[in-house]
Design an enzyme around this catalytic site. Structure first.
Site, mmCIF file in Angstrom:
data_model
loop_
_atom_site.group_PDB
_atom_site.id
_atom_site.type_symbol
_atom_site.label_atom_id
_atom_site.label_comp_id
_atom_site.label_asym_id
_atom_site.label_seq_id
_atom_site.Cartn_x
_atom_site.Cartn_y
_atom_site.Cartn_z
ATOM 1 N N GLY A 1 -0.657 38.512 22.975
ATOM 2 C CA GLY A 1 -0.648 37.721 24.206
ATOM 3 C C GLY A 1 -1.113 36.290 24.019
ATOM 4 N N LYS B 1 -2.005 17.661 25.667
ATOM 5 C CA LYS B 1 -3.472 17.602 25.756
ATOM 6 C C LYS B 1 -4.003 16.337 25.082
ATOM 7 C CE LYS B 1 -3.801 22.626 25.838
ATOM 8 N NZ LYS B 1 -3.908 23.811 24.972
#
Ligand SMILES: NC(=O)c1ccc[n+]([C@@H]2O[C@H](COP(=O)([O-])OP(=O)(O)OC[C@H]3O[C@@H](n4cnc5c(N)ncnc54)[C@H](OP(=O)(O)O)[C@@H]3O)[C@@H](O)[C@H]2O)c1
Length: 445
Positions: A204, A222
């Protein structure tokens, strides 16, 4: 019951308030559901720190029929996020839908209604951040975005507030957990890139389509946000030089280890002579560097200030619960400000600065060449480096015959010279292939 008094000089733009602050949550996926759980589970702490009880009044999702991992009454859910933003019963909006639209329009509409917004949306802020920050400033409401970079790591607030008096010269960090997980598994357990990506997906950490992570798009967004704050200028994701990790081979990682380095996907933003350069690419860093010890899905950013020196911020850079911590922290600040009738968060300032193209940076380089195994090859290769003013720090031959390779580390050189040198190397008869070129960071100044 806490009573919120509206002491605002901006009362015409503020929602009518009662003893509770009501949240409109846009999105209830990984982050949104974790935010909702945190607000329910930590209700006492949040209320005492915010000075008001916090109620999740409305939640917008795409599919209202989907089961949610949070205990909320079914009547708070709607499929229409605009209805949440416009609802007079909603005081603060939390945007965790992601993407550009409808997130952008919803945030702008929230401002029009005098509502502060907390967002985790790096894609939006690194593309249209300026429009949104200026709209928030015009309406004198908060736009808080701690969760947009570094998940649960407090990064934006330390940069904007703790270091507000400092001149930041450089930021260097690992800001994408998926790629750091992949590179760690390749280095420590010998997995191939595709094996490590598949494992990250099964755990995940990586999306089914991992492009945004492994090609460096997520890290570039970012990096743009961090550079914007650190250097008070407009930087968008498109300004960031970007290389992902798909070109990093098991050989590169092994040679790095033998040379005393670790390969990481780095986001680097620096300022020199008033210019700003922002880049995301894989690089070798010395194994003793603090960023080299950041393993698996962890993130860290080292901030270098002119007076403070190096400050390192480390922690979980993604995941619902860590990210929710940042969102709820922003929420507490937004509620404080709303109660005080202020939007005290230092606004983003924009001074025009030149964005340096990549060929104007300088670094050390690791170059891996597949070469003919015969006398004179090394001399020819060394000539090419010398011709382009790139000085070789170390070189060794690995393998014999068809497997012969030269592994080289340069002294600091300009990117333009190095790239010209690589072009020349490709024309040499004895060089079968320029197999890899990686920057080496954080060593020579
Ligand atoms: N996941 C992380 O670790 C992490 C870390 C830091 C920042 N972020 C940022 O946080 C944001 C949310 O990420 P996430 O991982 O939580 O995403 P996610 O799991 O895909 O959740 C998105 C949520 O938004 C809802 N949604 C999407 N489009 C909508 C629309 N048009 N109208 C109403 N609802 C809509 C979805 O509804 P359904 O549930 O019905 O589909 C879902 O609940 C993104 O900006 C992301 O970059 C995420």
């Amino acid at each position: 019951m806490l009573l919120i008094q509206n002491r605002s000089p901006l009362s015409d733009t503020m929602p009518a308030m009662s003893e509770r602050v009501r949240i409109g949550l846009l999105g209830c996926g990984h982050v949104g559901s974790a935010v909702a759980r945190m607000l329910l589970d930590h209700a006492g702490e949040v209320a005492s720190r915010a000075g008001a009880e916090v109620e999740i009044a409305r939640v917008a999702v795409r599919n209202v029929a989907k089961a949610r991992d949070v205990d909320l009454p079914s009547d708070v859910f709607t499929h229409d996020p605009a209805e949440v933003v416009r609802d007079d019963g909603v005081d603060v909006v939390v945007e965790v839908i992601g993407g550009i639209e409808p997130a952008r329009s919803l945030i702008l509409e929230a401002f029009e209604h005098g509502k502060p917004v907390v967002t985790a949306n790096k894609e939006l802020l690194s593309t249209l951040g300026r429009e949104l920050f200026e709209a928030a400033k015009d309406r004198r409401v908060d736009l808080l975005y701690e969760a947009s970079v570094g998940g649960g790591i407090p990064l934006i607030r330390p940069l904007k507030q703790g270091l507000a008096g400092e001149r930041i010269v450089k930021l260097m960090g690992i800001v994408n957990g998926t790629t750091n997980y992949v590179l760690t598994r390749m280095a420590e357990d010998g997995l191939s890139l595709s094996e490590a990506v598949a494992e990250a997906q099964s755990l995940g950490y990586a999306e089914r389509d991992p492009t945004a992570d492994i090609e460096g798009f997520d890290a570039a967004a970012k990096a743009a946000i961090l550079a914007m704050i650190a250097f008070d200028t407009q930087v968008v994701a498109g300004d960031v030089y970007r290389e992902g990790i798909t070109g990093v081979t098991a050989d590169d990682i092994q040679f790095a280890q033998r040379l005393g380095y670790v390969v990481k996907l780095l986001a680097i933003a620096e300022t020199q002579n008033g210019d700003v350069s922002v880049r995301v690419h894989p690089a070798m860093i010395p194994a003793a560097h603090p960023l080299a010890t950041v393993r698996l899905s962890f993130n860290a950013v080292v901030v270098e200030g002119a007076r403070v020196g190096s400050v390192m911020l480390y922690g979980r850079g993604a995941g619902g619960d860590p990210t929710a911590t940042s969102v709820v922290g922003d929420l507490v600040e937004a509620i404080h400000n709303l109660r005080e009738g202020s939007a005290s968060h230092a606004p983003v300032t924009y001074r025009p600065k030149r964005i340096r193209p990549i060929d104007e940076i300088s670094a050390q380089y690791y170059v891996l060449l597949h070469v003919d195994d015969r006398p004179g090859v090394l001399a020819g290769v060394a000539d090419a480096f010398a011709k382009h003013d790139v000085s070789i720090k170390s070189v060794w031959q690995e393998g014999r015959g068809d497997e012969a390779r030269l592994v080289m580390i340069t002294h600091r050189a300009s990117e333009r010279d190095l790239q010209a040198c690589v072009q020349t190397l490709r024309t040499l008869e004895a060089v079968r292939d320029v197999s890899s070129v990686l920057r080496v960071e954080a060593e020579e100044q």
